[in-house]
Design an enzyme around this catalytic site. Structure first.
Site, PDB file in Angstrom:
ATOM      1  N   THR A  99     -26.471 -56.551  32.247  1.00 26.70           N
ATOM      2  CA  THR A  99     -25.023 -56.344  32.258  1.00 26.70           C
ATOM      3  C   THR A  99     -24.571 -55.919  30.870  1.00 26.70           C
ATOM      4  O   THR A  99     -25.250 -56.212  29.875  1.00 26.70           O
ATOM      5  CB  THR A  99     -24.267 -57.627  32.669  1.00 26.70           C
ATOM      6  OG1 THR A  99     -22.880 -57.332  32.833  1.00 26.70           O
ATOM      7  CG2 THR A  99     -24.403 -58.729  31.640  1.00 26.70           C
ATOM      8  N   ASN A 116     -21.303 -56.612  30.342  1.00 21.16           N
ATOM      9  CA  ASN A 116     -20.063 -57.383  30.401  1.00 21.16           C
ATOM     10  C   ASN A 116     -20.239 -58.724  29.665  1.00 21.16           C
ATOM     11  O   ASN A 116     -20.957 -59.611  30.132  1.00 21.16           O
ATOM     12  CB  ASN A 116     -19.726 -57.588  31.894  1.00 21.16           C
ATOM     13  CG  ASN A 116     -18.470 -58.394  32.109  1.00 21.16           C
ATOM     14  OD1 ASN A 116     -18.145 -59.296  31.337  1.00 21.16           O
ATOM     15  ND2 ASN A 116     -17.763 -58.077  33.182  1.00 21.16           N
ATOM     16  N   LYS A 149     -19.358 -62.032  31.578  1.00 25.84           N
ATOM     17  CA  LYS A 149     -20.416 -62.502  32.482  1.00 25.84           C
ATOM     18  C   LYS A 149     -21.570 -63.118  31.682  1.00 25.84           C
ATOM     19  O   LYS A 149     -22.139 -64.128  32.073  1.00 25.84           O
ATOM     20  CB  LYS A 149     -20.971 -61.332  33.302  1.00 25.84           C
ATOM     21  CG  LYS A 149     -20.090 -60.858  34.432  1.00 25.84           C
ATOM     22  CD  LYS A 149     -20.872 -59.843  35.251  1.00 25.84           C
ATOM     23  CE  LYS A 149     -20.048 -59.198  36.342  1.00 25.84           C
ATOM     24  NZ  LYS A 149     -20.813 -58.180  37.073  1.00 25.84           N
ATOM     25  N   ASP A 160     -24.584 -58.477  41.377  1.00 30.12           N
ATOM     26  CA  ASP A 160     -23.625 -57.527  41.939  1.00 30.12           C
ATOM     27  C   ASP A 160     -22.629 -58.359  42.726  1.00 30.12           C
ATOM     28  O   ASP A 160     -23.011 -59.301  43.425  1.00 30.12           O
ATOM     29  CB  ASP A 160     -24.316 -56.514  42.853  1.00 30.12           C
ATOM     30  CG  ASP A 160     -23.346 -55.391  43.227  1.00 30.12           C
ATOM     31  OD1 ASP A 160     -22.607 -54.936  42.332  1.00 30.12           O
ATOM     32  OD2 ASP A 160     -23.305 -54.976  44.394  1.00 30.12           O
ATOM     33  N   SER A 161     -21.340 -58.039  42.575  1.00 24.30           N
ATOM     34  CA  SER A 161     -20.340 -58.892  43.214  1.00 24.30           C
ATOM     35  C   SER A 161     -19.167 -58.091  43.733  1.00 24.30           C
ATOM     36  O   SER A 161     -19.018 -56.907  43.412  1.00 24.30           O
ATOM     37  CB  SER A 161     -19.858 -59.942  42.209  1.00 24.30           C
ATOM     38  OG  SER A 161     -19.287 -59.321  41.081  1.00 24.30           O
ATOM     39  N   GLY A 168     -10.025 -58.424  37.555  1.00 26.80           N
ATOM     40  CA  GLY A 168     -10.144 -57.876  38.907  1.00 26.80           C
ATOM     41  C   GLY A 168      -9.106 -58.424  39.876  1.00 26.80           C
ATOM     42  O   GLY A 168      -7.898 -58.418  39.597  1.00 26.80           O
ATOM     43  N   LYS A 221     -13.020 -72.074  36.791  1.00 23.78           N
ATOM     44  CA  LYS A 221     -13.535 -70.945  37.582  1.00 23.78           C
ATOM     45  C   LYS A 221     -15.054 -70.844  37.445  1.00 23.78           C
ATOM     46  O   LYS A 221     -15.758 -70.582  38.420  1.00 23.78           O
ATOM     47  CB  LYS A 221     -12.860 -69.624  37.156  1.00 23.78           C
ATOM     48  CG  LYS A 221     -13.225 -68.500  38.108  1.00 23.78           C
ATOM     49  CD  LYS A 221     -12.650 -67.158  37.777  1.00 23.78           C
ATOM     50  CE  LYS A 221     -13.391 -66.074  38.560  1.00 23.78           C
ATOM     51  NZ  LYS A 221     -13.320 -64.754  37.960  1.00 23.78           N
ATOM     52  N   HIS A 255     -18.240 -67.687  42.820  1.00 27.56           N
ATOM     53  CA  HIS A 255     -19.389 -67.060  43.471  1.00 27.56           C
ATOM     54  C   HIS A 255     -20.520 -66.820  42.469  1.00 27.56           C
ATOM     55  O   HIS A 255     -21.685 -67.062  42.754  1.00 27.56           O
ATOM     56  CB  HIS A 255     -18.942 -65.738  44.110  1.00 27.56           C
ATOM     57  CG  HIS A 255     -18.066 -64.888  43.231  1.00 27.56           C
ATOM     58  ND1 HIS A 255     -17.031 -65.402  42.490  1.00 27.56           N
ATOM     59  CD2 HIS A 255     -18.089 -63.563  42.927  1.00 27.56           C
ATOM     60  CE1 HIS A 255     -16.447 -64.439  41.801  1.00 27.56           C
ATOM     61  NE2 HIS A 255     -17.079 -63.313  42.046  1.00 27.56           N
TER      62      HIS A 255
HETATM   63  P1  IMP Z   1     -19.390 -56.011  39.519  1.00 33.06           P
HETATM   64  O1  IMP Z   1     -20.273 -57.078  40.044  1.00 33.06           O
HETATM   65  O2  IMP Z   1     -19.169 -56.151  38.027  1.00 33.06           O
HETATM   66  O3  IMP Z   1     -19.826 -54.641  39.945  1.00 33.06           O
HETATM   67  O4  IMP Z   1     -17.938 -56.300  40.149  1.00 33.06           O
HETATM   68  C1  IMP Z   1     -17.396 -55.566  41.194  1.00 33.06           C
HETATM   69  C2  IMP Z   1     -15.911 -55.763  41.326  1.00 33.06           C
HETATM   70  O5  IMP Z   1     -15.660 -56.902  42.150  1.00 33.06           O
HETATM   71  C3  IMP Z   1     -15.131 -56.005  40.057  1.00 33.06           C
HETATM   72  O6  IMP Z   1     -14.741 -54.812  39.451  1.00 33.06           O
HETATM   73  C4  IMP Z   1     -13.923 -56.761  40.572  1.00 33.06           C
HETATM   74  O7  IMP Z   1     -12.987 -55.869  41.087  1.00 33.06           O
HETATM   75  C5  IMP Z   1     -14.498 -57.564  41.741  1.00 33.06           C
HETATM   76  N1  IMP Z   1     -14.878 -58.908  41.296  1.00 33.06           N
HETATM   77  C6  IMP Z   1     -16.128 -59.428  41.202  1.00 33.06           C
HETATM   78  N2  IMP Z   1     -16.087 -60.703  40.773  1.00 33.06           N
HETATM   79  C7  IMP Z   1     -14.774 -60.997  40.584  1.00 33.06           C
HETATM   80  C8  IMP Z   1     -14.088 -62.166  40.138  1.00 33.06           C
HETATM   81  O8  IMP Z   1     -14.670 -63.198  39.775  1.00 33.06           O
HETATM   82  N3  IMP Z   1     -12.747 -62.066  40.092  1.00 33.06           N
HETATM   83  C9  IMP Z   1     -12.073 -60.959  40.441  1.00 33.06           C
HETATM   84  N4  IMP Z   1     -12.648 -59.839  40.838  1.00 33.06           N
HETATM   85  C10 IMP Z   1     -14.009 -59.849  40.931  1.00 33.06           C
END
Ligand code: IMP
Length: 196
Positions: free
Chosen positions: A7, A9, A12, A69-70, A151, A173, A178
């Site tokens: 990542t 980020n 994270k 991935d989320s 997000g 949180k 998740h």
């Molecule tokens: P990625 O896993 O960084 O690709 O996240 C994908 C997208 O899912 C993010 O840009 C957010 O829009 C949404 N997302 C994932 N986890 C969260 C969270 O904990 N809070 C709010 N949005 C989330």
């Protein structure tokens, strides 16, 4: 032992470092490497995307890798935006535009708009591969509340709480999310399988 978290980020990274802090592992992120790494997330599920990231980065850096991935799944929208959560409102998506689109789409439906955040966390060391899932249940409200998180957090009311995930502390949180659930599970499996 050194593990790479695939990542860029830092938020994270901080969360995941905390989860692994009782173990003798050093977790670096992609920001610690000069290689320009860009994995295309074209899988059909969170699990596929997380595994793809872990395996491609492992192959490039020759180190054990964890990845995630989320996204958000809304029941009344047939689990959209799902794996497309980051780009829900199009190529020039921002968190605000995504939230606006979500509010618009849900106007056709009655409350409660049941939803969940999903996170797949994966591991690859070139031989072993693991992937697990964590979920965070709640509902989507029609007006943004709170400044924490990122997000969809201002629209997400976690089950059993009267504050959105943008109104609760990051400490709370990070215990119930998740991502926390998925990485705690992954950690247990890595220990059980003697991979860390
Ligand atoms: P990625 O896993 O960084 O690709 O996240 C994908 C997208 O899912 C993010 O840009 C957010 O829009 C949404 N997302 C994932 N986890 C969260 C969270 O904990 N809070 C709010 N949005 C989330």
């Amino acid at each position: 032992m050194e593990i790479v978290f695939a990542t860029g980020n830092n938020g994270k990274l901080k969360e995941v470092r905390e989860i692994f802090s009782d173990l003798d592992v050093k977790i670096n992120s992609l920001n610690d490497f000069k290689e320009n790494i860009d994995v295309i997330e074209d899988g059909k599920s969170f699990e596929e995307n997380a595994l793809k990231k872990a395996e491609e980065v492992q192959h490039l850096l020759k180190l054990p890798v964890i990845s995630d991935d989320s996204g958000l799944e809304v029941e009344q929208l047939n689990r959209a935006p799902g794996i497309y959560s980051a780009r829900y409102s199009g190529e020039d998506a921002t968190y605000e535009k995504n939230n606006q689109k979500l509010i618009e789409e849900l106007k056709k439906f009655q409350q409660p708009h049941l939803a969940k955040f999903v996170c797949a966390a994966a591991f690859s060391d070139g031989i072993n591969r693991l992937v697990v899932r964590g979920e965070f249940k709640g509902q989507i409200i029609s007006e943004a509340r709170g400044k924490n998180g990122f997000g969809y957090d201002p629209l997400f009311l976690p089950e059993g709480l009267d504050k959105t995930s943008a109104e609760i502390s990051s400490e709370l949180k990070n215990k119930i999310s998740h991502r926390a659930k998925a990485f705690n599970k992954l950690k247990e499996m890595l220990i059980e399988n003697k991979l860390i």
